[in-house]
Design a protein around this motif. Structure first.
Motif, PDB file in Angstrom:
ATOM      1  N   CYS A  57      -0.284 -13.162   4.876  1.00 49.55           N
ATOM      2  CA  CYS A  57      -0.611 -11.999   5.688  1.00 49.55           C
ATOM      3  C   CYS A  57      -2.002 -11.488   5.289  1.00 49.55           C
ATOM      4  O   CYS A  57      -2.383 -11.607   4.127  1.00 49.55           O
ATOM      5  CB  CYS A  57       0.406 -10.874   5.482  1.00 49.55           C
ATOM      6  N   GLN A  74      -1.885  -6.093   5.282  1.00 49.79           N
ATOM      7  CA  GLN A  74      -0.547  -6.188   5.852  1.00 49.79           C
ATOM      8  C   GLN A  74       0.424  -6.772   4.833  1.00 49.79           C
ATOM      9  O   GLN A  74       0.031  -7.290   3.792  1.00 49.79           O
ATOM     10  CB  GLN A  74      -0.550  -7.053   7.118  1.00 49.79           C
ATOM     11  N   ARG A  86       4.519  -8.814   4.701  1.00 55.15           N
ATOM     12  CA  ARG A  86       5.514  -9.514   5.516  1.00 55.15           C
ATOM     13  C   ARG A  86       6.839  -8.768   5.479  1.00 55.15           C
ATOM     14  O   ARG A  86       7.371  -8.459   4.421  1.00 55.15           O
ATOM     15  CB  ARG A  86       5.709 -10.942   5.018  1.00 55.15           C
ATOM     16  N   ASN A  87       7.381  -8.475   6.653  1.00 56.44           N
ATOM     17  CA  ASN A  87       8.682  -7.817   6.767  1.00 56.44           C
ATOM     18  C   ASN A  87       9.757  -8.857   6.474  1.00 56.44           C
ATOM     19  O   ASN A  87       9.854  -9.869   7.170  1.00 56.44           O
ATOM     20  CB  ASN A  87       8.862  -7.247   8.179  1.00 56.44           C
ATOM     21  N   CYS A 109       4.189 -10.311   9.813  1.00 56.60           N
ATOM     22  CA  CYS A 109       3.215  -9.529   9.057  1.00 56.60           C
ATOM     23  C   CYS A 109       2.981  -8.206   9.774  1.00 56.60           C
ATOM     24  O   CYS A 109       2.749  -8.180  10.987  1.00 56.60           O
ATOM     25  CB  CYS A 109       1.892 -10.289   8.924  1.00 56.60           C
ATOM     26  N   GLU A 110       3.061  -7.130   9.038  1.00 59.67           N
ATOM     27  CA  GLU A 110       2.837  -5.810   9.626  1.00 59.67           C
ATOM     28  C   GLU A 110       2.135  -4.924   8.606  1.00 59.67           C
ATOM     29  O   GLU A 110       1.994  -5.290   7.437  1.00 59.67           O
ATOM     30  CB  GLU A 110       4.159  -5.184  10.061  1.00 59.67           C
TER      31      GLU A 110
END
Length: 303
Positions: A128, A132, A134-135, A141-142
């Motif tokens: 990511c 960001q 990673r959920n 990726c957020e």
């Protein structure tokens, strides 16, 4: 490693990217051929396990035929043999003569989800951008949670007092109150007729522990803001709320003082709710008062 990944990991003065691996999806690819009296059938198949592949193929692959009589003999699946280079032979026993033959060859394959790359070892690597994370649920990726983790507390060797308060549940120390606060405490005990000081929930605190309390309270309030109600903050919300409950600050309406506040100076105590009327009743004679009777009603300091 690609130039892009090197930039994430080694560029001076830049944040490190969030990266890691997840297991690739395993499957077994088979080009199955069935020689039947009615003709030849060729199928391209994929299975998640060798057992599933063998059980599917055995009753379909023909071991012998008598097309005049319209008879076909098939197989019972036995096992899979690893012949190397990711190739497995599926073995079956013929219904016709009991011979053991190869039903088909299965080729092990790995597949990775979108946004990841196959690292060649059955793992899929994801990276990511530096801003960001990673959920773990959506695997997307957020944006990172804007509220960071709690600061690490000192070790037992570095600060035995803070360690005892946080990890050994030794959170009431009246012996290090200031002389005048100790006199006030004795006064409260005598005037109220209480046999001991069990009504005290907190007294002197180590400075680092006091800073820890303030950080918990401030980060919890920050997490309540709408802009931080995002999936990336879910784990942080759970973490901070556990700390908030552990330190019984759910009803606290004002931030705890900093490391130089009245508790670390030995100038304050906190009392149980049932004892608040006693504090108010003997406030003048014992030279104490509650400076925040609504937002922190348990907090008592010297006048």
């Amino acid at each position: 490693m690609s130039a892009l990944l090197l930039a994430f990991f080694s560029a001076p003065g830049t944040a490190v990217a969030d990266t890691g691996t997840i297991p690739a999806t395993r499957s077994y690819s088979i080009n199955a051929i069935y020689y039947l009296c009615g003709g030849t059938i060729n199928e391209r198949l994929s299975f998640t396990t060798l057992e599933a592949a063998g059980q599917f193929l055995a009753p379909k692959v023909v071991s012998a035929t008598n097309c005049t009589l319209g008879l076909e003999w098939h197989y019972d699946y036995l096992s899979a043999i690893d012949v190397g280079d990711g190739v497995w032979q599926l073995m079956g026993r013929s219904h016709y003569n009991g011979n053991i033959n190869v039903l088909a060859n299965a080729v092990l394959q790995y597949s990775c989800p979108s946004g990841t790359t196959d690292d060649g070892n059955g793992q899929c690597r994801w990276v990511c951008p530096a801003d960001q994370v990673r959920n773990p649920v959506t695997q997307i990726c957020e944006g990172k949670c804007p509220v960071g983790e709690l600061t690490d507390l000192p070790t037992k060797e570095q600060d035995p007092d803070t360690y005892a308060f946080e990890y050994e549940n030794k959170r009431v120390d009246t012996t290090r109150l200031s002389p005048r606060m100790q006199e006030a405490l004795i006064c409260l005990v005598e005037k109220s007729g209480t046999p001991d000081t069990n009504f005290v929930t907190s007294a002197w605190r180590p400075p680092a522990y006091q800073a820890h309390l303030r950080e918990i309270w401030e980060k919890w309030r920050e997490l309540q803001k709408p802009r931080n109600k995002i999936p990336a903050c879910d784990a942080r919300i759970s973490e901070i709320y556990r700390e908030l409950r552990s330190h019984e600050m759910e009803e606290l309406g004002t931030p705890p003082a900093g490391p130089n506040g009245p508790h670390p100076r030995g100038e304050a105590i906190d009392v149980k709710t049932y004892f608040i009327p006693q504090v108010d009743a003997f406030a003048n004679v014992c030279q104490v008062y509650r400076p925040l009777p609504v937002k922190d009603k348990w907090h008592v300091i010297h006048r």
